[in-house]
Every structure is written in C-alpha cells, then in structure tokens.
Scaffold this active site. Structure first.
Site, PDB file in Angstrom:
ATOM      1  CB  CYS A  90      94.061  45.212  26.519  1.00 25.07           C
ATOM      2  SG  CYS A  90      92.596  44.607  25.664  1.00 25.07           S
TER       3      CYS A  90
ATOM      4  CD  GLU B 222      93.751  48.692  25.379  1.00 20.95           C
ATOM      5  OE1 GLU B 222      92.855  47.826  25.333  1.00 20.95           O
ATOM      6  OE2 GLU B 222      94.863  48.540  24.846  1.00 20.95           O
TER       7      GLU B 222
ATOM      8  CE  LYS C 199      97.751  46.028  24.533  1.00 18.75           C
ATOM      9  NZ  LYS C 199      96.552  46.415  23.741  1.00 18.75           N
TER      10      LYS C 199
HETATM   11  O1  LIG Z   1      93.793  39.458  23.208  1.00 20.39           O
HETATM   12  C1  LIG Z   1      92.668  39.684  22.752  1.00 20.39           C
HETATM   13  O2  LIG Z   1      91.965  38.785  22.313  1.00 20.39           O
HETATM   14  C2  LIG Z   1      92.117  41.073  22.704  1.00 20.39           C
HETATM   15  C3  LIG Z   1      93.136  42.076  23.078  1.00 20.39           C
HETATM   16  C4  LIG Z   1      92.779  43.464  22.789  1.00 20.39           C
HETATM   17  O3  LIG Z   1      91.656  43.758  22.439  1.00 20.39           O
HETATM   18  C5  LIG Z   1      93.782  44.518  22.956  1.00 20.39           C
HETATM   19  O4  LIG Z   1      94.900  44.247  23.433  1.00 20.39           O
HETATM   20  O5  LIG Z   1      93.489  45.691  22.615  1.00 20.39           O
END
Ligand SMILES: O=C(O)CCC(=O)C(=O)O
Length: 299
Positions: free
Chosen positions: A178, A64, A137
């Site tokens: 993510c 990402e 996303k």
């Molecule tokens: O869900 C999480 O704890 C981290 C998610 C994250 O870092 C993101 O989506 O950029």
C-alpha cells in the site's frame, strides 16, 4: 540486513533481460469483501483462490488487511503469529490451498503478532505450500487531512525493515504494501535486483485513492519497466475507512492491462514478460541512466 533478498544485484550472473521458465501466465487479483468475522473472511478468500486457480491463475494476489477490518481498533485482536504456524488459521489455509492447487499465493497482508510487536505483514506461499517469504510493511500510513481523513497506522504497527524479493518459477517478485507505493526508491531497489513483477496488496481510501492509486502504480511500472499488480479489499461504505478498490495490473510501459471497480470481484489477467523485454529494448532506460550525475545507493 535484508535477509529476504535472495538476489545479489552486484552478481555478474544477474541478467536483467533473462526471463523465468514460465514467461506467460495468468495472475488473479482477488478483491475481497472484509467482514468482521475472521472465519467468514478466510472462507471467502479460500473460495476466491480456488476459483481463480480453476480458471488457470498461477499466481494469486490478495488485498491488504483482508481478514481484519481496516481499523486500529481491530488489528491486535485479529493478529496471528506466523512463527507458530499451527496456531495461525490464515497461514494454514493459504499454505494448504497453495499446495492443493499448485499455485503461488502472495497472501495480501494481515496483522502479525511477533515478540510483543504488531506488523502489517505479507506472507508468500509457494506451489509446494511452503512459506517462501514474509514482508513487513516498511512505510506506515499516517495521514491527517482536517475535515477529511485522519489515520495513524504507526499508533499500532511497528514498521518493517526488510525489502523482500523472491525468485520463483514465475519470475522475481518484489513485495511491498500500500503506502510503500508512494516511495519510488523501494521499487527502484527491486528493479535493480532484477524484479519482473512488483506485488502491492493495498487498501487506499477514497480520499487519496482517486488521485493517486492508479498514478502511483503506473509510475512504478513505467520508471522500472516491469509489471505492477495491486489488490485491494472491496468497498465497505459502512466502515470508518472507505476503501477505494480498483485492483489493477499494469504493464511495463505503464499501461493498464486490467482493472476493476470497487465491488467484490476477481481480476484475472495475463502477464507476458516478453513485452517487458520489448519495452526495455525499445526504450533502454537502464543504459541511458546517468550514474555519473546521480547514483542510486543500495545499502
Ligand atoms: O498513501 C496513501 O495515500 C494511502 C495509503 C494507505 O491507504 C495505506 O498504506 O494503508
């Protein structure tokens, strides 16, 4: 809705046990360092992809936000418009190296600029160099832990709306990014549509990473009896957002097949879909599911 979904789950032709042409192949997870100069990031990614392909990888997954520092201050400045492919250096580089090496690239994510909105977007390129799918996303990451971490992705990005699964020679691949890992519903949706592999470019931070990163991906793999691959940037302790790292491939029994630490590296590991068939035969969750008690609604 869901124009990127190419497989109709209610089609009688969908056989969840059916395997793609290539049932065994190497996947590469390129855990890249992210610099503040985009050009340097593109060069590094190019070298890592080239080297992974030379080592036999047929599918390369990037992290990402690999071409842009992970901060709301940078996203707009680094954003590219994929509709104008000639104006997108990232699009051109990924497309060219995919066709040159004859590999599939799940291009991590980068900030996408489109019609006045910014998205956190993953582009997938086929071995012919053509763009096969684009995923924005869906679950944006907003967190506020006093004295620890505060980050609000929704200040900058617009959330996507389209789950994206694509049919390839290397199986049906579901794409998510993510924080999407925290939502089992999306993984279940992909599994219901016959996914063999879920790819999650991610950039968990050290606060949530240690506790959740591995647990979530093993959970998504185990619940759905499929492969889960994640790819993170490497750690930059100088930045405002300290990355957890640990790019990983998880197998259909929830087992860790290969993983990394937090430094720059490429993980190369084998995916063997026959193990997925064995796991589903040995533990037939799909048949044991009690749809008479709870039903998964696919809108
Ligand atoms: O869900 C999480 O704890 C981290 C998610 C994250 O870092 C993101 O989506 O950029």
């Amino acid at each position: 809705m869901a124009s990127n979904i190419t497989v109709n789950p209610s089609s009688p032709a969908l056989d969840h046990f059916a395997l793609p042409n290539l049932t065994k192949f190497k996947i590469a997870l390129c855990q890249l360092t992210v610099y503040s100069e985009k050009k340097k990031n593109l060069e590094l990614a190019h070298r890592a992809i080239e080297s992974a392909a030379d080592q036999g990888a047929k599918l390369v997954l990037l992290p990402e936000m690999w071409n842009c520092p992970c901060s709301n201050d940078y996203f707009a400045k680094y954003a590219e418009d994929f509709d104008d492919e000639n104006a997108s250096p990232t699009y051109s580089m990924l497309s060219e190296i995919a066709s040159e090496k004859g590999i599939i690239i799940v291009g991590g994510s980068i900030p996408e600029q489109n019609n006045g909105c910014l998205y956190n977007t993953c582009c997938v390129f086929g071995s012919d160099g053509k763009l096969k799918a684009k995923y924005r996303k869906i679950h944006l990451f907003d967190i506020d832990i006093p004295g620890d971490i505060s980050f609000k992705e929704s200040d900058t990005f617009t959330a996507g709306h389209e789950p994206t699964i694509l049919e390839t020679d290397l199986g049906r691949i579901g794409i998510a990014i993510c924080h999407d890992l925290c939502f089992p519903e999306l993984a279940m949706l992909y599994a219901a549509k016959g996914a063999h592999l879920l790819c999650y470019p991610g950039a968990f931070n050290v606060s949530t990473g240690e506790l959740l990163w591995e647990l979530l991906q093993r959970g998504r793999a185990l619940d759905n009896q499929l492969y889960v691959a994640t790819c993170s940037p490497s750690r930059d302790s100088n930045g405002s957002y300290t990355i957890w790292g640990h790019s990983t491939l998880v197998g259909p029994a929830g087992e860790i097949i290969a993983t990394s630490g937090h430094d720059e590296t490429t993980v190369i590991a084998e995916i063997d879909y026959s193990l997925m068939q064995l796991q589903r035969k040995a533990l037939p969750l799909e048949k044991q599911r009690r749809d008479d008690i709870y039903q998964f609604v696919d809108l």
